[in-house]
Design an enzyme around this catalytic site. Structure first.
Site, PDB file in Angstrom:
ATOM      1  N   SER A  75      12.717  -7.776  -6.814  1.00 22.76           N
ATOM      2  CA  SER A  75      11.487  -7.738  -6.085  1.00 22.76           C
ATOM      3  C   SER A  75      10.378  -8.495  -6.723  1.00 22.76           C
ATOM      4  O   SER A  75      10.131  -9.259  -7.746  1.00 22.76           O
ATOM      5  CB  SER A  75      10.890  -6.341  -6.944  1.00 22.76           C
ATOM      6  OG  SER A  75       9.851  -5.643  -6.828  1.00 22.76           O
ATOM      7  N   ASN A  76       9.574  -8.512  -5.328  1.00 20.70           N
ATOM      8  CA  ASN A  76       8.965  -9.916  -5.493  1.00 20.70           C
ATOM      9  C   ASN A  76       7.405  -8.967  -6.130  1.00 20.70           C
ATOM     10  O   ASN A  76       6.931  -9.491  -6.256  1.00 20.70           O
ATOM     11  CB  ASN A  76       8.132  -9.940  -4.053  1.00 20.70           C
ATOM     12  CG  ASN A  76       9.086 -10.610  -3.315  1.00 20.70           C
ATOM     13  OD1 ASN A  76      10.203 -11.973  -3.572  1.00 20.70           O
ATOM     14  ND2 ASN A  76       9.742 -10.546  -2.184  1.00 20.70           N
TER      15      ASN A  76
END
Ligand SMILES: *Cc1c(COP(=O)(O)O)cnc(C)c1O
Length: 351
Positions: A75-76
């Site tokens: 996840s960014n």
């Protein structure tokens, strides 16, 4: 500016660049500008850093010292929460699902960055649904409270979803100023849509400002039939917070969901080819999960004439490049067609 009255903790370098892409433009047959949210500056850039300015700004003054969130292993959002926590002197507790790359001895991409940035990572067993995810986050928050910490949950069903939308109302206004200064009025803006907050904020901001630019949201996982109403809801919550009368309706965002079926984070040879093509024609690496699908949709839409030849387009690069390193196997497995990717079908046919 529309969002000026909102509390904000500055984290990124704004405005993000809006750059010309002359060689890529010539290959595509449109005048393409690239909005470089991937160069926003917190850690490795990307859209989650702009929105954390609003999310953390709203939490300031409430004595919050810890941020909690749940998302995918690469996840960014989680990476930027880890980076923003470090920047602001807070603690990050990141919850991720068990599975490949979650907790093995060698970590890659964003998962590696969570550790380097000093976040506390907890792996959640099973395949939790929305209710289980919320319960897990709340139980972490309550346990931290018993230790005397004040933690906030950053989840799109809570305030975070509004902050994420509002941040792209802000980005829309920034883009309008840049386009006006450059004397450009592009036909379409292409942007990735996951949960749809980014596309909702951009479309809401552009509509509110009276911009005729069409917003094309390229879905990476959801079908348009579900994503469309979601985008309208995100926009309505943001507009209510901002106190503006503008609302989004069906058709305000043109949704393309034909690359959603590939699945979140699954690479096809066509996606790898378009990643190489954009890299070779602009020196810009698009991420495999979001922006490769946007790039492919953009090329296809130009081919279909829905962006007229010679018209202007904006490609918003939303970031996410660390995921590339986690995709090395798949990227290396697709044969490289060399100059065909550089010059497109014409060059391939000429050989
Ligand atoms: C989160 C993310 C998106 C999707 O944003 P939504 O608001 O959920 O649609 C797009 N690109 C990148 C790189 C992201 O990290």
């Amino acid at each position: 500016m529309i969002c000026d009255a909102l509390p904000r903790r500055r984290l990124v370098h704004l405005p993000t660049p809006l750059e010309a892409a002359p060689i890529l433009s010539r290959a595509l047959g449109i005048e393409l500008l690239v909005k470089r949210e991937d160069l926003a500056g917190l850690c490795v850039g990307g859209i989650k850093s702009r929105l954390l300015e609003f999310a953390i700004g709203a939490l300031q003054g409430r004595g919050i010292d810890t941020l909690i969130a749940y998302a995918a292993v690469q996840s960014n959002k989680l990476r930027d929460i880890a980076a923003a926590s470090a920047r602001c002197g807070m603690k990050a507790v990141l919850l991720i699902p068990e599975g490949r790359g979650a907790d093995g001895p060698v970590r890659q991409g964003n998962r590696l960055l969570f550790d380097i940035l000093g976040a506390e990572v907890r792996v959640i067993a099973g395949n939790p649904d929305a209710a289980a995810i919320m319960a897990a986050q709340e139980s972490v928050r309550d346990a931290l409270a018993r230790e005397g910490r004040r933690a906030a949950i950053l989840d799109r069903r809570l305030e975070y979803g509004i902050d994420a939308t509002i941040a792209f109302v802000d980005a829309a206004e920034e883009l309008c100023v840049q386009l006006r200064d450059a004397g450009k009025s592009p036909h379409s803006l292409f942007v990735a849509a996951g949960a749809g907050m980014t596309a909702a904020g951009l479309a809401l901001g552009l509509k509110h400002l009276g911009s005729p630019m069409r917003v094309v949201g390229v879905s990476v996982s959801a079908r348009a039939a579900e994503l469309g109403p979601e985008i309208e809801r995100h926009a309505a919550r943001a507009a209510a917070r901002l106190g503006i009368p503008t609302r989004l309706h069906a058709g305000d965002v043109t949704l393309i969901d034909r690359h959603a079926a590939t699945g979140y984070g699954t690479l096809t040879p066509a996606l790898v080819a378009v990643m190489r093509r954009f890299a070779r024609l602009h020196g810009m690496v698009v991420d495999p999960v979001y922006n490769a699908k946007v790039a492919l949709a953009l090329v296809e839409e130009v081919g279909r004439g829905t962006v007229p030849a010679g018209a202007g387009g904006v490609f918003m690069n939303t970031g996410g490049s660390p995921a590339i390193y986690d995709y090395a196997d798949m990227l290396c497995a697709v044969p490289d067609a060399g100059d065909a990717q550089r010059y497109g079908a014409a060059a391939a046919g000429a050989r």
